[in-house]
Design a protein around this motif. Sequence first.
Motif, PDB file in Angstrom:
ATOM      1  N   GLY A 305       8.098   4.319   4.198  1.00 60.45           N
ATOM      2  CA  GLY A 305       6.818   4.349   5.067  1.00 60.45           C
ATOM      3  C   GLY A 305       6.237   5.728   5.255  1.00 60.45           C
ATOM      4  N   HIS A 306       6.945   6.713   5.180  1.00 58.60           N
ATOM      5  CA  HIS A 306       6.187   8.043   5.243  1.00 58.60           C
ATOM      6  C   HIS A 306       4.822   8.131   4.201  1.00 58.60           C
ATOM      7  CE1 HIS A 306       5.990  12.045   6.737  1.00 58.60           C
ATOM      8  NE2 HIS A 306       6.008  12.507   5.613  1.00 58.60           N
ATOM      9  N   TYR A 307       4.958   7.208   3.126  1.00 60.60           N
ATOM     10  CA  TYR A 307       3.923   7.445   2.032  1.00 60.60           C
ATOM     11  C   TYR A 307       2.974   6.536   1.884  1.00 60.60           C
ATOM     12  CZ  TYR A 307       7.549  10.652   1.073  1.00 60.60           C
ATOM     13  OH  TYR A 307       8.561  11.513   1.315  1.00 60.60           O
ATOM     14  N   TYR A 308       3.192   5.416   2.988  1.00 55.85           N
ATOM     15  CA  TYR A 308       2.387   4.005   2.792  1.00 55.85           C
ATOM     16  C   TYR A 308       0.883   4.406   3.439  1.00 55.85           C
ATOM     17  CZ  TYR A 308       6.664   1.607   1.567  1.00 55.85           C
ATOM     18  OH  TYR A 308       7.504   1.110   1.163  1.00 55.85           O
ATOM     19  N   THR A 309       0.015   4.855   2.674  1.00 59.57           N
ATOM     20  CA  THR A 309      -1.406   4.902   2.971  1.00 59.57           C
ATOM     21  C   THR A 309      -1.995   3.695   3.372  1.00 59.57           C
ATOM     22  OG1 THR A 309      -2.271   4.949   0.905  1.00 59.57           O
ATOM     23  CG2 THR A 309      -1.516   7.192   1.657  1.00 59.57           C
ATOM     24  N   ARG A 310      -3.135   3.734   4.044  1.00 62.20           N
ATOM     25  CA  ARG A 310      -4.049   2.477   4.288  1.00 62.20           C
ATOM     26  C   ARG A 310      -4.391   1.906   3.023  1.00 62.20           C
ATOM     27  NH1 ARG A 310      -6.595  -0.096   8.838  1.00 62.20           N
ATOM     28  NH2 ARG A 310      -8.083  -1.716   7.907  1.00 62.20           N
ATOM     29  N   GLU A 311      -4.635   2.680   1.739  1.00 65.46           N
ATOM     30  CA  GLU A 311      -5.017   2.095   0.508  1.00 65.46           C
ATOM     31  C   GLU A 311      -4.067   1.273  -0.043  1.00 65.46           C
ATOM     32  OE1 GLU A 311      -6.473   3.792  -3.889  1.00 65.46           O
ATOM     33  OE2 GLU A 311      -6.018   5.071  -2.169  1.00 65.46           O
ATOM     34  N   GLU A 314      -2.858  -2.257   1.824  1.00 66.66           N
ATOM     35  CA  GLU A 314      -4.119  -2.951   1.371  1.00 66.66           C
ATOM     36  C   GLU A 314      -3.983  -3.597  -0.032  1.00 66.66           C
ATOM     37  OE1 GLU A 314      -8.191  -1.128   1.996  1.00 66.66           O
ATOM     38  OE2 GLU A 314      -8.173  -2.086   4.064  1.00 66.66           O
ATOM     39  N   ARG A 315      -3.377  -2.600  -0.710  1.00 63.77           N
ATOM     40  CA  ARG A 315      -3.266  -3.119  -2.360  1.00 63.77           C
ATOM     41  C   ARG A 315      -2.302  -3.863  -2.493  1.00 63.77           C
ATOM     42  NH1 ARG A 315      -3.513   1.774  -4.746  1.00 63.77           N
ATOM     43  NH2 ARG A 315      -1.225   2.238  -4.896  1.00 63.77           N
ATOM     44  N   GLN A 316      -1.205  -3.713  -1.617  1.00 55.35           N
ATOM     45  CA  GLN A 316       0.054  -4.489  -1.635  1.00 55.35           C
ATOM     46  C   GLN A 316       0.290  -5.772  -0.932  1.00 55.35           C
ATOM     47  OE1 GLN A 316       1.116  -1.750  -4.589  1.00 55.35           O
ATOM     48  NE2 GLN A 316       2.718  -3.332  -4.064  1.00 55.35           N
ATOM     49  N   GLY A 317      -0.814  -5.833  -0.111  1.00 54.87           N
ATOM     50  CA  GLY A 317      -0.746  -7.277   0.542  1.00 54.87           C
ATOM     51  C   GLY A 317      -1.035  -8.342  -0.390  1.00 54.87           C
ATOM     52  N   ARG A 318      -0.284  -9.369  -0.204  1.00 55.30           N
ATOM     53  CA  ARG A 318      -0.945 -10.590  -1.170  1.00 55.30           C
ATOM     54  C   ARG A 318      -2.182 -11.251  -0.868  1.00 55.30           C
ATOM     55  NH1 ARG A 318       2.685 -12.077  -4.630  1.00 55.30           N
ATOM     56  NH2 ARG A 318       4.980 -11.572  -4.573  1.00 55.30           N
ATOM     57  N   ALA A 319      -2.955 -11.531  -1.756  1.00 57.52           N
ATOM     58  CA  ALA A 319      -4.252 -12.015  -1.593  1.00 57.52           C
ATOM     59  C   ALA A 319      -4.085 -13.426  -0.957  1.00 57.52           C
ATOM     60  CB  ALA A 319      -5.026 -12.081  -2.723  1.00 57.52           C
ATOM     61  N   GLU A 329      -4.024  -4.338   9.398  1.00 53.33           N
ATOM     62  CA  GLU A 329      -4.213  -3.218  10.703  1.00 53.33           C
ATOM     63  C   GLU A 329      -3.023  -2.988  11.372  1.00 53.33           C
ATOM     64  OE1 GLU A 329      -6.925  -0.895  12.468  1.00 53.33           O
ATOM     65  OE2 GLU A 329      -7.484  -2.218  10.891  1.00 53.33           O
ATOM     66  N   LEU A 330      -2.248  -4.039  11.795  1.00 56.18           N
ATOM     67  CA  LEU A 330      -0.769  -3.689  12.278  1.00 56.18           C
ATOM     68  C   LEU A 330       0.071  -2.709  11.367  1.00 56.18           C
ATOM     69  CD1 LEU A 330       0.122  -7.256  13.787  1.00 56.18           C
ATOM     70  CD2 LEU A 330      -0.559  -5.279  15.102  1.00 56.18           C
ATOM     71  N   ALA A 331       0.195  -3.100  10.004  1.00 55.52           N
ATOM     72  CA  ALA A 331       1.250  -2.359   9.219  1.00 55.52           C
ATOM     73  C   ALA A 331       0.479  -0.857   9.305  1.00 55.52           C
ATOM     74  CB  ALA A 331       0.802  -2.956   7.753  1.00 55.52           C
ATOM     75  N   ASP A 332      -0.901  -0.924   9.119  1.00 53.66           N
ATOM     76  CA  ASP A 332      -1.289   0.670   9.103  1.00 53.66           C
ATOM     77  C   ASP A 332      -0.954   1.256  10.171  1.00 53.66           C
ATOM     78  OD1 ASP A 332      -3.025   2.687   7.812  1.00 53.66           O
ATOM     79  OD2 ASP A 332      -4.423   2.444   9.305  1.00 53.66           O
TER      80      ASP A 332
END
Length: 491
Positions: A305-311, A314-319, A329-332
């Motif tokens: 989680g230390h390395y989970y940027t906003r980008e 967004e990229r990993q969230g399923r479409a 928003e909550l995850a960020d």
Amino acid sequence: MSKFSVYLKELFDQRGEPIARVAKTLGIERTSIHKALKDERILSYTAVRQLAQYFQLTLPQVRELNQYYEMLLQGEDIYRIQEAICELLSELSQLHFSSYHHIEQEAAVLDLKSLPGLICGKPQVESTIQTILQWEAEASENAELILNLPEDCALTDSLVRLWQNGQKFTVRQIVAFLPNHNGDGTRIENLSLLKKLLPLSLVSQGNYFAYYYFEENTSPGRINPLAYYIVTPHVLITLDYSLSAAQIQTDPKMLQLYRRRFSQIQAECQPLNSYLSDPAHILQSYMQNTDEEGYYTLMAQPCLGHYYTRERIERQGRAGLPSRELLVELADKRFSRLRGLEENYFTIFSEDGLRKLADDGIMVDLPTEFVEPFDIRSRRELFLELYRDIQEEKIQCCLADTEKLPIPPYLTFTCDPRFGLHIYAVQGFTGGAYACNIHIGESSIGRSFCDFIKSLPNSKFVYPKERTLELLDELIRGLETAQRKEAGSHA
């Protein structure tokens, strides 16, 4: 006098040799031994091993000497807490959920009218109760059982067997923790209670609910000879404090009276566990139960989680995910807190867990129905960042020796010295990630786990930092090779 110095003096007395001769033979300073016997100095680990060999100690004697030495180094209370937590983890690691082991057993036969009013003798009491519980689970659809029992009661083991055999019933139980101002000894007692409750919550598949309160002394007053009780759909069982006498009643009015009283007490208690798997709820609970000054976690994989940027989020969230923007928003918000930690970031993991992440890119603590696996490039990038931070000691990321520190592969443990202990089911658990979540908002248990995790770096429970870096380097090189092959196949 410490247990170590007392035991060491006994060994010298049994040997009957002057300390000066032993010290000269082993090359240890004579004054060091004299001061160790008075608890004025701590011998080195090498010196302790030399003494054990010189005295030709048996294996049980070596274990006892090493145990007392560890107590001397850490303090006996901390040693006992470590021991209690390792026992808890070991027990949970031996629970399996891929398929339940069905035990062949005859159907319970029970004639309510023939039940004796009073049963005496612990074996007779336990046998009768086990028959009643099995009969209720088989005879009543969605039966609900209410328990008020002593914390070390063995009767709950029969509930585990019934659940493992596929019986469907709900249990509600009230339990008492000791308040943390009673001293470190209470922390060990609370951990022992936790070891008893966690398997019930996990094996029940969402049908065990515990409610806790704090009590200065959890032993019942002996004025009431029948202080404990069990309420089933058809039977009220009241028991004495030693579980050696039980009264059986079937009067519906008495059952209603006890159910009503239980509900009143339950409303005054805190829920121990929950079974909500909604991702928004999980993210919010993570935020509520984690301080901004540190993060302490133990699971099969390192927490990245230390390395989970906003980008990356967004990229990993399923479409096409419902409420996708809200979850991002909550995850960020959640991971921005971890990104901002400059110290007190502890993540303990196993080699199997890290290798599996390198192979498939699936984070076990993120539901796969919501989150895409990391591709090879992302895995390599994350591992490189992790490698750098471990090398520069920006975070404490330790590879567990699972022989000494078993990590249940289906659970994530996070803890906080203020907010307690929080346990989340992950992908390997029946029902998937977050099918069962346990929150113990009790600061002494949270502090016990935090102190335990903070004590792990450079301890016997984890491998040296160099081995962790070697493993990461091996996996990074493997991912580089896989990335080149993938690029070649697309050329």
